[in-house]
Write a protein that holds these residues in place. Structure first.
Motif, PDB file in Angstrom:
ATOM      1  N   LEU A 187       0.816  -1.209   0.000  1.00  0.00           N
ATOM      2  CA  LEU A 187       0.000   0.000   0.000  1.00  0.00           C
ATOM      3  C   LEU A 187       0.851   1.261   0.000  1.00  0.00           C
ATOM      4  CD1 LEU A 187      -2.916  -0.850   2.463  1.00  0.00           C
ATOM      5  CD2 LEU A 187      -3.095  -0.361   0.021  1.00  0.00           C
ATOM      6  N   SER A 188       1.959   1.219   0.712  1.00  0.00           N
ATOM      7  CA  SER A 188       2.802   2.404   0.834  1.00  0.00           C
ATOM      8  C   SER A 188       3.383   2.855  -0.501  1.00  0.00           C
ATOM      9  CB  SER A 188       3.931   2.144   1.832  1.00  0.00           C
ATOM     10  OG  SER A 188       4.724   1.053   1.399  1.00  0.00           O
ATOM     11  N   GLY A 227      -4.741   0.730  -3.693  1.00  0.00           N
ATOM     12  CA  GLY A 227      -4.156   2.050  -3.967  1.00  0.00           C
ATOM     13  C   GLY A 227      -5.282   3.061  -3.958  1.00  0.00           C
ATOM     14  N   GLY A 228      -5.386   3.865  -5.038  1.00  0.00           N
ATOM     15  CA  GLY A 228      -6.470   4.839  -5.152  1.00  0.00           C
ATOM     16  C   GLY A 228      -7.676   4.329  -5.911  1.00  0.00           C
ATOM     17  N   GLN A 284      -9.441   3.172 -12.307  1.00  0.00           N
ATOM     18  CA  GLN A 284     -10.788   3.461 -11.805  1.00  0.00           C
ATOM     19  C   GLN A 284     -11.685   3.904 -12.957  1.00  0.00           C
ATOM     20  OE1 GLN A 284     -11.624   3.790  -8.194  1.00  0.00           O
ATOM     21  NE2 GLN A 284     -13.677   3.706  -9.029  1.00  0.00           N
ATOM     22  N   GLN A 318     -10.441  -1.218  -1.699  1.00  0.00           N
ATOM     23  CA  GLN A 318      -9.532  -0.202  -2.212  1.00  0.00           C
ATOM     24  C   GLN A 318      -8.170  -0.808  -2.476  1.00  0.00           C
ATOM     25  OE1 GLN A 318      -9.449   3.364   0.131  1.00  0.00           O
ATOM     26  NE2 GLN A 318      -7.662   4.183  -0.937  1.00  0.00           N
ATOM     27  N   LYS A 360      -6.440  -3.331   6.375  1.00  0.00           N
ATOM     28  CA  LYS A 360      -5.396  -3.793   5.461  1.00  0.00           C
ATOM     29  C   LYS A 360      -5.372  -5.317   5.408  1.00  0.00           C
ATOM     30  CE  LYS A 360      -0.964  -3.219   6.429  1.00  0.00           C
ATOM     31  NZ  LYS A 360       0.417  -2.696   6.517  1.00  0.00           N
ATOM     32  N   LYS A 370     -11.016   2.412  -6.094  1.00  0.00           N
ATOM     33  CA  LYS A 370     -11.987   2.084  -5.058  1.00  0.00           C
ATOM     34  C   LYS A 370     -13.311   1.617  -5.657  1.00  0.00           C
ATOM     35  CE  LYS A 370     -10.147   5.962  -2.511  1.00  0.00           C
ATOM     36  NZ  LYS A 370     -10.354   7.357  -2.156  1.00  0.00           N
ATOM     37  N   VAL A 386      -3.535   2.099 -10.646  1.00  0.00           N
ATOM     38  CA  VAL A 386      -2.402   1.447 -10.002  1.00  0.00           C
ATOM     39  C   VAL A 386      -1.791   0.448 -10.983  1.00  0.00           C
ATOM     40  CG1 VAL A 386      -3.252   1.688  -7.642  1.00  0.00           C
ATOM     41  CG2 VAL A 386      -3.797  -0.364  -8.913  1.00  0.00           C
ATOM     42  N   GLY A 443       0.263   4.299  -3.821  1.00  0.00           N
ATOM     43  CA  GLY A 443      -0.220   5.671  -3.936  1.00  0.00           C
ATOM     44  C   GLY A 443      -1.732   5.746  -3.874  1.00  0.00           C
ATOM     45  N   ASP A 444      -2.262   6.932  -4.219  1.00  0.00           N
ATOM     46  CA  ASP A 444      -3.708   7.117  -4.160  1.00  0.00           C
ATOM     47  C   ASP A 444      -4.281   7.634  -5.471  1.00  0.00           C
ATOM     48  OD1 ASP A 444      -2.732   9.676  -4.050  1.00  0.00           O
ATOM     49  OD2 ASP A 444      -3.739  10.230  -2.193  1.00  0.00           O
TER      50      ASP A 444
END
Length: 158
Positions: free
Chosen positions: A32-33, A113-114, A155, A111, A61, A116, A41, A36-37
């Motif tokens: 996850l780190s 990364g970003g 997304q 979710q 998580k 969702k 991804v 990103g968001d």
């Protein structure tokens, strides 16, 4: 404990930590780190040929195996208990290991990364061990592309 013994202990602990870190990164390079968001991804394929990642399910998580061949999201009973999921209805499912019974549920959010999705269909599969299978009940809402050992998930508006 003598100074030499303490030094060897510290060296061995350091080496063991480094080996664990490198092995974990080789199997699951998609933490996850680093995802990103952004609303897209790109997952790196692990040394085992699979796309594994950390994800958030209902804000918790978890480790997932992204599986374009899976109809839906499948969660072990142990992880379902950790996520406090409620089973709705028993259904018969066919898996690579044969026919089995699973229990329908809904996930408030998934979710990666970003990327969702909300209100995602899933099953609790009591015989499943290991990572959550993140299949098409999540992925069908996204644009998924495979190219040169990378999977890009983008997304799409819900």
């Amino acid at each position: 404990m003598s100074g030499a013994r303490l030094l060897w202990l510290v060296v061995w602990l350091g080496l063991a930590s480094a080996v664990y870190y490198l092995a974990d990164r080789a199997i699951n390079p998609n933490k996850l780190s680093i995802l990103g968001d952004a609303p897209s991804v790109t997952l790196q394929r692990g040394m085992d040929g699979h796309y594994r990642s950390e994800a958030l399910i209902n804000g918790v998580k978890v480790n997932v195996l992204v599986d374009t061949g899976a109809t839906g999201v499948a969660i072990s009973q142990q992880i379902a208990d950790r996520l406090q999921l409620q089973s709705k209805q028993a259904i018969r499912t066919s898996t690579a290991n044969g026919d089995t019974v699973a229990y329908m549920t809904r996930l408030n959010s998934v979710q990666l990364g970003g990327v969702k999705a909300h209100d995602v269909a899933a099953v609790i599969a009591p015989g499943l061990d290991g990572d959550i299978l993140l299949g098409m009940s999540f992925l069908a809402r996204m644009d998924v592309r495979l190219f040169q050992g990378k999977m890009t998930i983008t997304q799409v508006e819900e």
